[in-house]
Motif scaffolding. Structure first.
Motif, PDB file in Angstrom:
ATOM      1  N   VAL A 134       0.650   6.758   3.358  1.00  0.00           N
ATOM      2  CA  VAL A 134       0.082   6.604   4.701  1.00  0.00           C
ATOM      3  C   VAL A 134      -1.387   7.059   4.739  1.00  0.00           C
ATOM      4  CG1 VAL A 134       0.248   7.439   7.088  1.00  0.00           C
ATOM      5  CG2 VAL A 134       2.310   6.785   5.821  1.00  0.00           C
ATOM      6  N   VAL A 135      -1.663   8.234   4.156  1.00  0.00           N
ATOM      7  CA  VAL A 135      -3.007   8.801   4.352  1.00  0.00           C
ATOM      8  C   VAL A 135      -4.000   8.416   3.259  1.00  0.00           C
ATOM      9  CG1 VAL A 135      -2.068  10.751   5.653  1.00  0.00           C
ATOM     10  CG2 VAL A 135      -2.529  11.026   3.198  1.00  0.00           C
ATOM     11  N   ALA A 136      -3.485   7.975   2.103  1.00  0.00           N
ATOM     12  CA  ALA A 136      -4.366   7.554   1.001  1.00  0.00           C
ATOM     13  C   ALA A 136      -3.725   6.363   0.289  1.00  0.00           C
ATOM     14  CB  ALA A 136      -4.604   8.709   0.022  1.00  0.00           C
ATOM     15  N   PRO A 137      -3.553   5.258   1.016  1.00  0.00           N
ATOM     16  CA  PRO A 137      -2.741   4.145   0.488  1.00  0.00           C
ATOM     17  C   PRO A 137      -3.306   3.531  -0.787  1.00  0.00           C
ATOM     18  CG  PRO A 137      -3.861   3.533   2.542  1.00  0.00           C
ATOM     19  CD  PRO A 137      -4.043   4.989   2.385  1.00  0.00           C
ATOM     20  N   GLU A 138      -4.606   3.740  -1.036  1.00  0.00           N
ATOM     21  CA  GLU A 138      -5.206   3.161  -2.248  1.00  0.00           C
ATOM     22  C   GLU A 138      -4.627   3.786  -3.517  1.00  0.00           C
ATOM     23  OE1 GLU A 138      -6.642   5.244  -0.198  1.00  0.00           O
ATOM     24  OE2 GLU A 138      -7.451   6.877  -1.410  1.00  0.00           O
TER      25      GLU A 138
ATOM     26  N   THR B  17      -1.783   2.375   9.354  1.00  0.00           N
ATOM     27  CA  THR B  17      -2.890   1.417   9.313  1.00  0.00           C
ATOM     28  C   THR B  17      -2.468   0.182   8.516  1.00  0.00           C
ATOM     29  OG1 THR B  17      -3.698   2.383   7.269  1.00  0.00           O
ATOM     30  CG2 THR B  17      -4.552   3.335   9.326  1.00  0.00           C
ATOM     31  N   PRO B  18      -3.217  -0.909   8.601  1.00  0.00           N
ATOM     32  CA  PRO B  18      -2.869  -2.080   7.779  1.00  0.00           C
ATOM     33  C   PRO B  18      -2.775  -1.729   6.302  1.00  0.00           C
ATOM     34  CG  PRO B  18      -4.486  -2.680   9.442  1.00  0.00           C
ATOM     35  CD  PRO B  18      -4.320  -1.190   9.533  1.00  0.00           C
ATOM     36  N   GLU B  19      -3.661  -0.843   5.816  1.00  0.00           N
ATOM     37  CA  GLU B  19      -3.633  -0.464   4.394  1.00  0.00           C
ATOM     38  C   GLU B  19      -2.369   0.345   4.082  1.00  0.00           C
ATOM     39  OE1 GLU B  19      -6.163   0.076   6.481  1.00  0.00           O
ATOM     40  OE2 GLU B  19      -7.610  -1.419   5.768  1.00  0.00           O
ATOM     41  N   ALA B  20      -1.966   1.211   4.999  1.00  0.00           N
ATOM     42  CA  ALA B  20      -0.731   1.979   4.799  1.00  0.00           C
ATOM     43  C   ALA B  20       0.479   1.053   4.783  1.00  0.00           C
ATOM     44  CB  ALA B  20      -0.588   3.033   5.902  1.00  0.00           C
ATOM     45  N   ARG B  21       0.480   0.083   5.679  1.00  0.00           N
ATOM     46  CA  ARG B  21       1.593  -0.874   5.720  1.00  0.00           C
ATOM     47  C   ARG B  21       1.660  -1.660   4.411  1.00  0.00           C
ATOM     48  NH1 ARG B  21       3.226  -2.073  11.515  1.00  0.00           N
ATOM     49  NH2 ARG B  21       2.235  -0.381  12.639  1.00  0.00           N
ATOM     50  N   ASP B  22       0.497  -2.027   3.871  1.00  0.00           N
ATOM     51  CA  ASP B  22       0.478  -2.753   2.593  1.00  0.00           C
ATOM     52  C   ASP B  22       1.026  -1.876   1.463  1.00  0.00           C
ATOM     53  OD1 ASP B  22      -0.587  -4.947   3.811  1.00  0.00           O
ATOM     54  OD2 ASP B  22      -2.638  -4.644   3.076  1.00  0.00           O
ATOM     55  N   ALA B  23       0.651  -0.602   1.475  1.00  0.00           N
ATOM     56  CA  ALA B  23       1.117   0.300   0.406  1.00  0.00           C
ATOM     57  C   ALA B  23       2.637   0.455   0.473  1.00  0.00           C
ATOM     58  CB  ALA B  23       0.430   1.662   0.543  1.00  0.00           C
ATOM     59  N   LEU B  24       3.169   0.622   1.673  1.00  0.00           N
ATOM     60  CA  LEU B  24       4.622   0.750   1.814  1.00  0.00           C
ATOM     61  C   LEU B  24       5.316  -0.546   1.392  1.00  0.00           C
ATOM     62  CD1 LEU B  24       4.647   2.721   5.185  1.00  0.00           C
ATOM     63  CD2 LEU B  24       5.335   3.588   2.940  1.00  0.00           C
ATOM     64  N   THR B  25       4.698  -1.671   1.709  1.00  0.00           N
ATOM     65  CA  THR B  25       5.272  -2.959   1.317  1.00  0.00           C
ATOM     66  C   THR B  25       5.274  -3.100  -0.206  1.00  0.00           C
ATOM     67  OG1 THR B  25       4.582  -3.930   3.404  1.00  0.00           O
ATOM     68  CG2 THR B  25       5.014  -5.472   1.601  1.00  0.00           C
ATOM     69  N   ARG B  26       4.204  -2.624  -0.865  1.00  0.00           N
ATOM     70  CA  ARG B  26       4.180  -2.686  -2.339  1.00  0.00           C
ATOM     71  C   ARG B  26       5.333  -1.881  -2.930  1.00  0.00           C
ATOM     72  NH1 ARG B  26      -1.257  -2.271  -1.449  1.00  0.00           N
ATOM     73  NH2 ARG B  26      -1.581  -0.105  -2.071  1.00  0.00           N
ATOM     74  N   LEU B  27       5.570  -0.711  -2.377  1.00  0.00           N
ATOM     75  CA  LEU B  27       6.675   0.115  -2.884  1.00  0.00           C
ATOM     76  C   LEU B  27       8.024  -0.549  -2.618  1.00  0.00           C
ATOM     77  CD1 LEU B  27       5.322   3.599  -1.751  1.00  0.00           C
ATOM     78  CD2 LEU B  27       5.802   2.934  -4.124  1.00  0.00           C
ATOM     79  N   ALA B  28       8.194  -1.063  -1.403  1.00  0.00           N
ATOM     80  CA  ALA B  28       9.475  -1.700  -1.063  1.00  0.00           C
ATOM     81  C   ALA B  28       9.700  -2.943  -1.919  1.00  0.00           C
ATOM     82  CB  ALA B  28       9.508  -2.051   0.425  1.00  0.00           C
ATOM     83  N   ASP B  29       8.654  -3.740  -2.109  1.00  0.00           N
ATOM     84  CA  ASP B  29       8.784  -4.953  -2.930  1.00  0.00           C
ATOM     85  C   ASP B  29       9.132  -4.626  -4.378  1.00  0.00           C
ATOM     86  OD1 ASP B  29       8.255  -6.535  -0.769  1.00  0.00           O
ATOM     87  OD2 ASP B  29       6.204  -7.072  -1.370  1.00  0.00           O
TER      88      ASP B  29
ATOM     89  N   LEU C 189       8.680   1.780  11.259  1.00  0.00           N
ATOM     90  CA  LEU C 189       9.135   2.149   9.918  1.00  0.00           C
ATOM     91  C   LEU C 189      10.244   1.215   9.434  1.00  0.00           C
ATOM     92  CD1 LEU C 189       8.990   6.016  10.311  1.00  0.00           C
ATOM     93  CD2 LEU C 189       7.633   4.646   8.706  1.00  0.00           C
ATOM     94  N   ILE C 190      11.222   0.955  10.298  1.00  0.00           N
ATOM     95  CA  ILE C 190      12.317   0.065   9.881  1.00  0.00           C
ATOM     96  C   ILE C 190      11.784  -1.316   9.535  1.00  0.00           C
ATOM     97  CG2 ILE C 190      14.254  -1.242  10.875  1.00  0.00           C
ATOM     98  CD1 ILE C 190      15.177   1.350   9.680  1.00  0.00           C
ATOM     99  N   ARG C 191      10.823  -1.789  10.299  1.00  0.00           N
ATOM    100  CA  ARG C 191      10.226  -3.110   9.964  1.00  0.00           C
ATOM    101  C   ARG C 191       9.579  -3.090   8.594  1.00  0.00           C
ATOM    102  NH1 ARG C 191       8.310  -7.087  14.356  1.00  0.00           N
ATOM    103  NH2 ARG C 191       7.425  -7.969  12.475  1.00  0.00           N
ATOM    104  N   LEU C 192       9.081  -1.912   8.199  1.00  0.00           N
ATOM    105  CA  LEU C 192       8.444  -1.779   6.880  1.00  0.00           C
ATOM    106  C   LEU C 192       9.454  -1.430   5.780  1.00  0.00           C
ATOM    107  CD1 LEU C 192       5.306   0.122   8.154  1.00  0.00           C
ATOM    108  CD2 LEU C 192       5.264  -2.072   6.923  1.00  0.00           C
ATOM    109  N   ARG C 193      10.726  -1.460   6.126  1.00  0.00           N
ATOM    110  CA  ARG C 193      11.826  -1.142   5.193  1.00  0.00           C
ATOM    111  C   ARG C 193      11.817   0.331   4.792  1.00  0.00           C
ATOM    112  NH1 ARG C 193      10.836  -5.664   0.826  1.00  0.00           N
ATOM    113  NH2 ARG C 193       8.718  -5.557   1.684  1.00  0.00           N
ATOM    114  N   VAL C 194      11.449   1.171   5.729  1.00  0.00           N
ATOM    115  CA  VAL C 194      11.492   2.623   5.541  1.00  0.00           C
ATOM    116  C   VAL C 194      12.540   3.168   6.517  1.00  0.00           C
ATOM    117  CG1 VAL C 194      10.199   4.790   5.596  1.00  0.00           C
ATOM    118  CG2 VAL C 194       9.002   2.631   5.059  1.00  0.00           C
ATOM    119  N   LYS C 195      13.596   3.769   5.987  1.00  0.00           N
ATOM    120  CA  LYS C 195      14.672   4.286   6.856  1.00  0.00           C
ATOM    121  C   LYS C 195      14.296   5.663   7.411  1.00  0.00           C
ATOM    122  CE  LYS C 195      18.766   5.469   8.505  1.00  0.00           C
ATOM    123  NZ  LYS C 195      18.378   5.944   9.821  1.00  0.00           N
TER     124      LYS C 195
END
Ligand code: SF4
Length: 349
Positions: A184-188, A217-229, A258-264
């Protein structure tokens, strides 16, 4: 509305916060005193988000309220030190240990329950890490290793890869769990190398610490999506914080996002008794009322368990709200809308 200038680096000084317009110049002297006591750091994404969200700013921007100590404040609110068989390791429950791999974080949260120790010495010295791994190796009851800090994901992907490989070589370690605010805070920092490092063990779980949807943020959402994928199971932990997320709407928005991002959503923590964080604390009754209201609005997938870490290191327990009460020879059950119902165990008089 005027767009905020893009922030590209972390800010670690009160002067930097003044320059960002996050604090007033006249408040700087008292905030310097706060910063001497408790570390200060906002990453570029949180610096940016704090400019547009009071809920984000309150989590990271120091205030004079932190100089107020209350009689119940504790140096070690959850008793990490009480259960430390070797330095850097907490062994509170038989089947799991917490390995404090670093004391450094990407951000320093104003309510942190480890605020007295974070930021001090960087990563765990090699001899202490070796001793901790040795303890895990010769304790077969340890089934789960929880990597925390500080924030374990401030370590390089190379260091994480080496640690996961060492833990993977211990047959009785069934699960590795990382607790982190980094996605979330350093998605890079969620790079392909890091994801590959995590994937070495078949069961690595990442528990993301986040308290308000404005952090996503959009970048945090992308980072979570990378992990979920990549197939990394994701859970979240949040702290109930007065002035940040102590409304039904704020929590609902966060848990749905969070649930939309596949984070329980996993735990909602009652705020610990950390020194200088009393202004963040709600009462338990307020927390229970929020959880009761959320149960009527959200599916079970979106709802975390509201928990209290019992001060002194006595463990973590769910604290309600209670939907079931003994009533004579049966039960009184409260439904999600507050209605009361009688229940008897079938076959029991
Ligand atoms: S990231 Fe976690 S450990 Fe670090 S300051 Fe924030 S709450 Fe504390």
């Amino acid at each position: 509305m005027t767009a905020l200038p893009r922030r590209r680096a972390a800010v670690q000084t009160v002067a930097g916060l003044v320059a960002d317009g996050l604090v007033q110049a006249e408040d700087a002297p008292v905030l310097e005193r706060v910063a001497q006591d408790f570390r200060l750091r906002l990453t570029a994404p949180m610096r940016q988000a704090a400019g547009g969200s009071a809920a984000v700013a309150r989590q990271f921007v120091p205030t004079a309220e932190e100089l107020v100590s209350r009689p119940d404040d504790l140096f070690d609110p959850i008793g990490d030190d009480v259960h430390a068989p070797v330095p850097g390791l907490t062994h509170r429950y038989p089947d799991r240990v917490i390995l404090h791999v670093t004391k450094t974080c990407e951000v320093y949260c104003r309510f942190c329950f480890r605020r007295e120790t974070v930021g001090d010495t960087g990563h765990l010295p090699q001899d202490q890490l070796d001793a901790a791994l040795d303890y895990i190796r010769r304790t077969p009851a340890i089934w789960e290793v929880i990597l925390t800090g500080g924030d374990p994901l401030v370590l390089s992907a190379r260091r994480i890869a080496a640690l996961v490989a060492q833990l993977s070589a211990i047959a009785h370690v069934g699960v590795i769990r990382l607790h982190t605010r980094v996605p979330v805070v350093a998605p890079e920092r969620i790079t392909d190398d890091l994801v590959a490092a995590l994937r070495q063990h078949p069961s690595v779980w990442v528990v993301v610490h986040t308290n308000h949807a404005d952090e996503l943020t959009p970048e945090a959402r992308d980072a979570l999506t990378r992990l979920a994928d990549a197939g990394v199971p994701l859970l979240s932990q949040s702290v109930l914080l007065r002035g940040v997320n102590d409304t039904v709407e704020a929590l609902e928005h966060l848990f749905r996002a969070l649930i939309r991002l596949r984070v329980k959503p996993y735990y909602l923590h009652h705020c610990d008794l950390a020194r200088g964080a009393g202004h963040f604390r709600t009462t338990i009754a307020e927390g229970q009322a929020l959880m009761a209201a959320l149960r009527g609005r959200l599916s079970g997938t979106c709802l975390p368990t509201y928990v209290l870490d019992i001060p002194g290191g006595h463990g973590k327990v769910p604290i309600g709200p209670d939907h079931l009460h003994r009533d004579g020879d049966g039960w009184r059950v409260t439904d999600p809308n507050g209605g009361q119902h009688r229940y008897h165990d079938p076959g029991q008089s």
